[in-house]
Design a protein around this motif. Structure first.
Motif, mmCIF file in Angstrom:
data_model
loop_
_atom_site.group_PDB
_atom_site.id
_atom_site.type_symbol
_atom_site.label_atom_id
_atom_site.label_comp_id
_atom_site.label_asym_id
_atom_site.label_seq_id
_atom_site.Cartn_x
_atom_site.Cartn_y
_atom_site.Cartn_z
ATOM 1 N N LYS A 218 49.140 38.592 50.977
ATOM 2 C CA LYS A 218 47.735 38.875 50.715
ATOM 3 C C LYS A 218 47.666 40.060 49.749
ATOM 4 O O LYS A 218 48.347 41.064 49.933
ATOM 5 N N GLY A 219 46.836 39.932 48.724
ATOM 6 C CA GLY A 219 46.680 41.000 47.758
ATOM 7 C C GLY A 219 47.134 40.575 46.369
ATOM 8 O O GLY A 219 47.548 39.433 46.137
ATOM 9 N N THR A 220 47.060 41.500 45.439
ATOM 10 C CA THR A 220 47.428 41.253 44.045
ATOM 11 C C THR A 220 48.707 42.005 43.709
ATOM 12 O O THR A 220 48.724 43.244 43.767
ATOM 13 N N VAL A 234 51.639 51.795 42.869
ATOM 14 C CA VAL A 234 51.040 50.705 43.631
ATOM 15 C C VAL A 234 51.905 49.464 43.463
ATOM 16 O O VAL A 234 52.151 49.010 42.342
ATOM 17 N N LEU A 235 52.373 48.918 44.588
ATOM 18 C CA LEU A 235 53.188 47.706 44.563
ATOM 19 C C LEU A 235 52.328 46.466 44.696
ATOM 20 O O LEU A 235 52.509 45.483 43.973
ATOM 21 N N VAL A 236 51.403 46.487 45.629
ATOM 22 C CA VAL A 236 50.478 45.363 45.843
ATOM 23 C C VAL A 236 49.088 45.948 46.011
ATOM 24 O O VAL A 236 48.868 46.829 46.855
ATOM 25 N N SER A 237 48.147 45.467 45.208
ATOM 26 C CA SER A 237 46.780 45.971 45.267
ATOM 27 C C SER A 237 45.973 45.202 46.300
ATOM 28 O O SER A 237 46.156 43.992 46.489
ATOM 29 N N GLY A 238 45.070 45.923 46.953
ATOM 30 C CA GLY A 238 44.180 45.293 47.914
ATOM 31 C C GLY A 238 42.901 44.777 47.304
ATOM 32 O O GLY A 238 41.998 44.355 48.031
ATOM 33 N N ALA A 239 42.797 44.779 45.977
ATOM 34 C CA ALA A 239 41.611 44.268 45.276
ATOM 35 C C ALA A 239 41.949 42.915 44.652
ATOM 36 O O ALA A 239 42.829 42.813 43.795
ATOM 37 N N LEU A 240 41.264 41.868 45.099
ATOM 38 C CA LEU A 240 41.458 40.531 44.551
ATOM 39 C C LEU A 240 40.402 40.293 43.474
ATOM 40 O O LEU A 240 39.190 40.287 43.772
ATOM 41 N N PRO A 241 40.766 40.124 42.192
ATOM 42 C CA PRO A 241 39.782 39.949 41.117
ATOM 43 C C PRO A 241 39.087 38.588 41.196
ATOM 44 O O PRO A 241 39.698 37.579 41.557
ATOM 45 N N ILE A 242 37.798 38.591 40.871
ATOM 46 C CA ILE A 242 37.005 37.356 40.806
ATOM 47 C C ILE A 242 36.626 37.124 39.342
ATOM 48 O O ILE A 242 36.033 37.991 38.693
ATOM 49 N N TYR A 243 37.006 35.969 38.813
ATOM 50 C CA TYR A 243 36.808 35.645 37.394
ATOM 51 C C TYR A 243 35.622 34.684 37.233
ATOM 52 O O TYR A 243 35.333 33.869 38.127
ATOM 53 N N ASP A 244 34.960 34.775 36.063
ATOM 54 C CA ASP A 244 33.935 33.788 35.723
ATOM 55 C C ASP A 244 34.582 32.702 34.859
ATOM 56 O O ASP A 244 35.814 32.641 34.722
ATOM 57 N N ASP A 245 33.765 31.845 34.312
ATOM 58 C CA ASP A 245 34.300 30.723 33.527
ATOM 59 C C ASP A 245 35.050 31.180 32.286
ATOM 60 O O ASP A 245 35.920 30.470 31.764
ATOM 61 N N SER A 246 34.708 32.354 31.767
ATOM 62 C CA SER A 246 35.376 32.849 30.565
ATOM 63 C C SER A 246 36.582 33.717 30.898
ATOM 64 O O SER A 246 37.077 34.450 30.055
#
Length: 424
Positions: A218-220, A234-246
């Motif tokens: 779990k994580g980035t 930081v080895l694994v980030s706790g922020a999961l990015p959310i992308y749009d269509d672009s």
């Protein structure tokens, strides 16, 4: 054994019988249900044992058969009480001891723990003490069924448990899940972070090193296999990015990062110990003392001072018991005192190497218990003016990291593709 105790409590006498028709006497005793035992013949005299109640019924039988009887010995509690009827303190002491034994039988004085491996006896005893089920607990306060559930809830590696009490003994049998017990300890979320909501938690490096392997649940991921990292990265980030269509990041979903990360690191090892040390020279003289222990109190019997100025003590303790399951909070203690003198000597080079190896082995043992794998060790020993100095490096592989609040930093572009594939 039980029948003998009953006879002793009811009282019986040992008698001798002679006369005209002893055989007829025995037949009449049988017809009148008078019990005789341990019957034997010595010339013309018959010897046997009979209860007090039976002896009182013999007078008409003796008259019919023309036989005579004489009491040889009186045995049993009734005669003992009559003999010492004026010694009131003795009877008071007996009843007092019986009362003390009855009171002690209402508490737990012995705990047996069986089947535990990863869970130590000390950990189990601390748990029992915290749950009011340890030594000295009243038996009415121990709920075996509830205690079984609490043990399974407290220790994850225990999958089955049985708790039973017999007398003053509490027996705990457990069975562990070996796969869980063998797992290496993982980093836990700090208490100061547990109540914070809507925040991500990163995994950061505890030491400088190279990533040997990384598996993200779990994580980035911010690093990949073979990357070199420094302490605090930081080895694994706790922020999961959310992308749009672009493919533009519009928001983040925060979580607590979770991963298995093996980090190859190098530890600097340094130790020193003085050239001189105190050596014990034993004279071979040993004295033994015996005593009784109750709780933290110890009474030596008889009391004598140890004649040695310096000595070592070896102690053997045996808990007293009345039967297999009735233990008492009283210990018989045997102590051995061995005389020695202390002299100061210098380490030889060979002894210094052995002492350095001993210190190093203890240090490596502590690392191994933390899940650190020792890959290589390079250590040298040098003799200084007053000390031996041991220094070197240890190459290790570890699965250690710590949690930190996410700083909302974007991962590197080269890792973005991996982030979308490996994150949850």
């Amino acid at each position: 054994m039980l029948l003998s105790l009953i006879k002793y409590f009811r009282g019986y006498v040992e008698v001798s019988l002679w006369g005209y028709a002893p055989e007829r006497f025995f037949n009449l005793c049988s017809n009148h249900n008078i019990l005789l035992w341990d019957l034997c013949k010595q010339g013309d005299v018959y010897c046997f044992k009979i209860s007090v109640q039976g002896f009182r019924s013999l007078k008409p039988l003796l008259q019919k058969t023309g036989t005579h009887i004489r009491i040889g010995k009186k045995n049993g509690i009734p005669f003992l009480c009559f003999r010492y009827r004026k010694r009131k303190i003795l009877f008071a002491s007996i009843f007092l001891c019986m009362g003390i034994l009855f009171a002690l039988s209402r508490f737990v004085w012995k705990i047996n723990i069986n089947g535990n491996d990863s869970v130590t006896n000390d950990s189990m005893l601390k748990f029992l003490e915290a749950n009011n089920s340890s030594y000295g607990t009243h038996v009415s306060n121990i709920d075996c069924t509830k205690l079984e559930e609490e043990i399974r809830d407290c220790f994850e590696s225990i999958i089955w448990t049985s708790v039973k009490r017999e007398g003053t003994t509490l027996t705990i049998d457990v069975q562990e899940n070996l796969s869980i017990a063998a797992d290496q300890p993982k980093a836990k979320l700090p208490k100061e972070f547990q109540n914070q909501e809507k925040k991500g938690f990163d995994l950061i490096a505890l030491h400088d090193g190279t990533i040997e392997s990384i598996y993200v649940r779990k994580g980035t991921p911010c690093v990949k296999q073979g990357d070199t990292v420094k302490k605090g990265d930081v080895l694994v980030s706790g922020a999961l990015p959310i992308y749009d269509d672009s493919q533009t990041i519009v928001d983040y979903q925060y979580c607590t990062a979770d991963a298995d990360i093996r980090l190859n690191a190098v530890y600097a090892y340094k130790d020193r110990f003085p050239i001189q040390y105190e050596k014990r020279v034993y004279s071979g003289q040993i004295q033994k003392r015996y005593g009784l222990s109750f709780g933290d109190s110890y009474v030596q019997l008889p009391w004598k001072n140890v004649p040695y100025r310096q000595y070592t003590v070896m102690e053997d303790r045996i808990q007293l018991r009345l039967c297999d399951s009735f233990y008492l909070p009283l210990y018989f203690v045997k102590r051995s005192y061995e005389d020695y003198e202390t002299v100061r000597v210098n380490y030889t080079m060979q002894e210094a190497k052995e002492q350095a190896q001993k210190n190093l082995s203890e240090f490596l043992k502590k690392l191994t218990q933390k899940g650190v794998l020792i890959l290589q060790k390079r250590v040298m020993i040098k003799k200084g003016k007053n000390n031996y100095i041991v220094s070197g490096n240890l190459a290790v592989s570890e699965n250690t990291f710590q949690y930190a609040v996410n700083k909302e930093q974007l991962p590197d572009t080269e890792n973005e593709g991996n982030a979308s594939d490996e994150s949850e």
